[in-house]
Scaffold this motif. Structure first.
Motif, PDB file in Angstrom:
ATOM      1  N   HIS A   1       0.832  -1.213   0.000  1.00 11.81           N
ATOM      2  CA  HIS A   1       0.000   0.000   0.000  1.00 11.81           C
ATOM      3  C   HIS A   1       0.858   1.253   0.000  1.00 11.81           C
ATOM      4  O   HIS A   1       1.921   1.291   0.608  1.00 11.81           O
ATOM      5  CB  HIS A   1      -1.024   0.003   1.132  1.00 11.81           C
ATOM      6  CG  HIS A   1      -0.470   0.002   2.535  1.00 11.81           C
ATOM      7  ND1 HIS A   1      -0.303   1.146   3.268  1.00 11.81           N
ATOM      8  CD2 HIS A   1      -0.084  -1.015   3.346  1.00 11.81           C
ATOM      9  CE1 HIS A   1       0.152   0.838   4.475  1.00 11.81           C
ATOM     10  NE2 HIS A   1       0.302  -0.474   4.549  1.00 11.81           N
TER      11      HIS A   1
ATOM     12  N   ASP B   1       6.015   1.566   6.902  1.00  8.56           N
ATOM     13  CA  ASP B   1       4.620   1.135   6.679  1.00  8.56           C
ATOM     14  C   ASP B   1       3.943   2.066   5.695  1.00  8.56           C
ATOM     15  O   ASP B   1       3.400   3.079   6.076  1.00  8.56           O
ATOM     16  CB  ASP B   1       3.891   1.122   8.023  1.00  8.56           C
ATOM     17  CG  ASP B   1       2.462   0.632   7.933  1.00  8.56           C
ATOM     18  OD1 ASP B   1       2.072   0.092   6.886  1.00  8.56           O
ATOM     19  OD2 ASP B   1       1.720   0.810   8.921  1.00  8.56           O
ATOM     20  N   ASP B   2       3.883   1.770   4.401  1.00  9.38           N
ATOM     21  CA  ASP B   2       4.468   0.569   3.838  1.00  9.38           C
ATOM     22  C   ASP B   2       5.319   0.973   2.629  1.00  9.38           C
ATOM     23  O   ASP B   2       5.743   0.141   1.852  1.00  9.38           O
ATOM     24  CB  ASP B   2       3.318  -0.384   3.445  1.00  9.38           C
ATOM     25  CG  ASP B   2       3.792  -1.699   2.805  1.00  9.38           C
ATOM     26  OD1 ASP B   2       4.790  -2.261   3.274  1.00  9.38           O
ATOM     27  OD2 ASP B   2       3.184  -2.130   1.818  1.00  9.38           O
TER      28      ASP B   2
ATOM     29  N   GLU C   1      -5.270   1.161   2.372  1.00 11.44           N
ATOM     30  CA  GLU C   1      -5.088   0.123   3.395  1.00 11.44           C
ATOM     31  C   GLU C   1      -5.309   0.676   4.785  1.00 11.44           C
ATOM     32  O   GLU C   1      -5.939   0.050   5.627  1.00 11.44           O
ATOM     33  CB  GLU C   1      -3.686  -0.498   3.286  1.00 11.44           C
ATOM     34  CG  GLU C   1      -3.534  -1.818   4.042  1.00 11.44           C
ATOM     35  CD  GLU C   1      -3.240  -1.687   5.518  1.00 11.44           C
ATOM     36  OE1 GLU C   1      -3.465  -2.673   6.249  1.00 11.44           O
ATOM     37  OE2 GLU C   1      -2.793  -0.620   5.988  1.00 11.44           O
ATOM     38  N   GLU C   2      -4.787   1.869   5.025  1.00 13.35           N
ATOM     39  CA  GLU C   2      -4.859   2.423   6.385  1.00 13.35           C
ATOM     40  C   GLU C   2      -6.270   2.886   6.755  1.00 13.35           C
ATOM     41  O   GLU C   2      -6.519   3.264   7.898  1.00 13.35           O
ATOM     42  CB  GLU C   2      -3.864   3.589   6.542  1.00 13.35           C
ATOM     43  CG  GLU C   2      -2.397   3.206   6.335  1.00 13.35           C
ATOM     44  CD  GLU C   2      -1.813   2.295   7.422  1.00 13.35           C
ATOM     45  OE1 GLU C   2      -2.561   1.818   8.288  1.00 13.35           O
ATOM     46  OE2 GLU C   2      -0.592   2.065   7.383  1.00 13.35           O
TER      47      GLU C   2
ATOM     48  N   ASP D   1       4.691  -6.111   4.641  1.00  9.67           N
ATOM     49  CA  ASP D   1       3.976  -5.064   5.376  1.00  9.67           C
ATOM     50  C   ASP D   1       3.871  -5.454   6.845  1.00  9.67           C
ATOM     51  O   ASP D   1       2.927  -5.103   7.534  1.00  9.67           O
ATOM     52  CB  ASP D   1       2.581  -4.869   4.738  1.00  9.67           C
ATOM     53  CG  ASP D   1       1.896  -3.592   5.206  1.00  9.67           C
ATOM     54  OD1 ASP D   1       2.601  -2.667   5.660  1.00  9.67           O
ATOM     55  OD2 ASP D   1       0.650  -3.526   5.115  1.00  9.67           O
TER      56      ASP D   1
HETATM   57 MN    MN Z   1       0.923  -1.443   6.375  1.00  9.66          MN
END
Ligand code: MN
Ligand code: BES
Ligand code: MN
Length: 462
Positions: free
Chosen positions: A86, A125-126, A158-159, A185
């Motif tokens: 991501h 991340d990431d 993703e977050e 990740d």
């Molecule tokens: Mn991540």
């Protein structure tokens, strides 16, 4: 892959500089103020995959942020690896606690990163970990050593719960068809103790609102005579754990897969220094569910944590007031075989039930996902093991992780393939925190190790 070390030493500065450039883009998916930057970041990833030599690179628009899809097919009869990562990052807040601005990457040395670490939001991340894959594939393509086919699927949400990725995966099963999914990740135990993450926890994230009187009240005129939503919310939250720190929601543990004694012993054999753990966090004791070790508590046991709580007066000085409303954001980390939607329902009905007369309670589910466990008797795991053995000189420790990448279980469900989690970050890299960083050594070690995974996976698949 004989020359991978030489290649890395020759291209070291460039590969670091390129990562620094993408870390400057504040691709914060949670905050609409950064929306332009998230789109800009998607373009940068697209360019990097084109430069790497992929034949097809697409920006797939969604209702939210785009998904970057790319592929390099060398021979349809060879295996295909699907890389997921991501490009969005967590908000940098609290900004005051950063020692350098979150989107102005700087390299500094730390005790655990004597070769230097890049400090920036997303370094580990990431973006940093996702970019290792772009660089590793660029190396394999440019030196004519790509041993199999590769596909990339890099998302920008993703977050914030991967809202649009699930639909994309369901609608593009053929396009995404693969033999193994590869993700960086997660983390590893230490630079001299490589590990492969074999499990992720599931997640149920909810927000609660407690409403008392219809307006804020003078706490002298009304205090003691009406329910104070903040007092009530605090009591309700406190009641969610018992004296053994077990969660009191009826049915919460019904589907929790218990580990066998042998599995627990294997977990306990992984290197772990409790004193160093406490020291790193400046705490005098660890805390958690009775009957379980620290590593069990943060990986194979479910949890319930308040992530934020607010209400009433929080400004300068004092204001005597009983607030009309109080709020909290609560996350539950889940383990196999708990189902996140069932747990969300259990939470909701329990929380509504324990509300005393005099307040109204609403529970709003946010997002969630299932946990995941990777078997280690597969060629995917064995190829990873051999890749680490080649570049670290020792076998990796299989380790269940405590974090969540909810989309991984959906990959298995929809694409029918297993995921290998090759993480190169350290827990101390401060992901989601101020001063997030990623070791240069870790970044380059990832680029060095990934091509061996390709090689061994291809060999073992034939
Ligand atoms: Mn991540
Ligand atoms: N990369 C993390 C997950 C992670 C980190 C797993 C370290 C294992 C070890 C991922 O970006 C993340 O932060 N996931 C969120 C869940 C998501 C739905 C917001 C999490 O775990 O809180
Ligand atoms: Mn994250």
């Amino acid at each position: 892959m004989q020359d991978v070390k030489t290649y890395i030493s020759e291209h070291r500065e460039r590969m670091i500089q390129e990562l620094i450039e993408i870390l400057k883009i504040p691709s914060v998916s949670a905050d609409p103020a950064f929306s332009q930057d998230v789109f800009h970041m998607a373009d940068a990833i697209k360019k990097s995959l084109e430069t790497a030599g992929c034949d097809l690179v697409e920006i797939c628009e969604t209702a939210g942020f785009p998904i970057i899809y790319a592929e390099k097919t060398i021979d349809p009869t060879l295996p295909t690896i699907l890389v997921y990562g991501h490009y969005d990052v967590q908000p940098p807040d609290p900004i005051d606690l950063w020692s350098s601005p979150p989107f102005e990457p700087v390299i500094k040395t730390t005790e655990l990163h004597p070769d230097g670490a890049i400090f920036a939001r997303g370094a580990c991340d990431d973006k940093g970990q996702m970019y290792m894959h772009v660089k590793a594939v660029a190396y394999m393509i440019s030196t004519g050593q790509l041993p199999c086919n590769v596909k990339f699927m890099i998302e920008g949400e993703e977050e914030v719960g991967s809202k649009n990725l699930a639909g994309f995966v369901k609608n593009n099963q053929e396009k995404l068809a693969n033999d193994i999914i590869l993700i960086s990740d997660t983390g590893m135990i230490a630079n001299d103790i490589p590990s492969v993450t074999t499990g992720l926890r599931g997640l149920s994230y909810v927000e609660v609102e407690v409403t008392g009187p219809n307006r804020d009240l003078h706490s002298g005129l009304y205090g003691g005579a009406v329910a104070n939503p903040i007092n009530i919310l605090s009591k309700m939250i406190a009641s969610l754990h018992d004296e053994n720190n077990r969660i009191t929601i009826p049915g919460f543990y019904d589907r929790v897969a218990e580990l066998s004694q042998t599995e627990r012993e294997a977990m306990a054999a992984a290197p772990f220094d409790l004193e160093a753990y406490k020291k790193a966090l400046d705490i005098d004791a660890v805390y958690g569910e009775a009957g379980y070790t620290t590593n069990e508590r943060n990986a194979i046991r479910p949890t319930l944590d308040v992530n934020g709580i607010w209400g009433g007066y929080t400004g300068e000085g004092a204001k005597t007031v009983i607030a009309s409303k109080a709020y909290a954001k609560i996350s539950m980390r889940l383990v196999p075989d708990q189902d996140w939607e069932t747990i969300t329902e259990l939470f909701k009905s329990h929380f509504e039930k324990i509300a005393p007369k005099g307040v109204k309670v609403t529970v709003t589910p946010h997002h969630g996902g299932q946990g995941y466990v990777t078997p280690i008797d597969t060629i995917g795991y064995q190829a990873a093991e051999k890749a680490y053995e080649t570049t670290f000189g020792k076998k990796p420790v299989p380790q269940r992780g405590g974090g969540s990448i909810p989309i991984v279980s959906l990959f298995e469900q929809e694409l029918k393939s297993k995921t290998i989690l090759m993480g190169f970050g350290l827990d101390s890299d401060a992901i989601h925190s101020p001063n997030e960083h990623f070791g240069i050594w870790n970044y380059l070690k990832g680029i060095e190790t990934i091509p061996y995974f390709y090689q061994y996976f291809t060999e073992m698949s034939s």
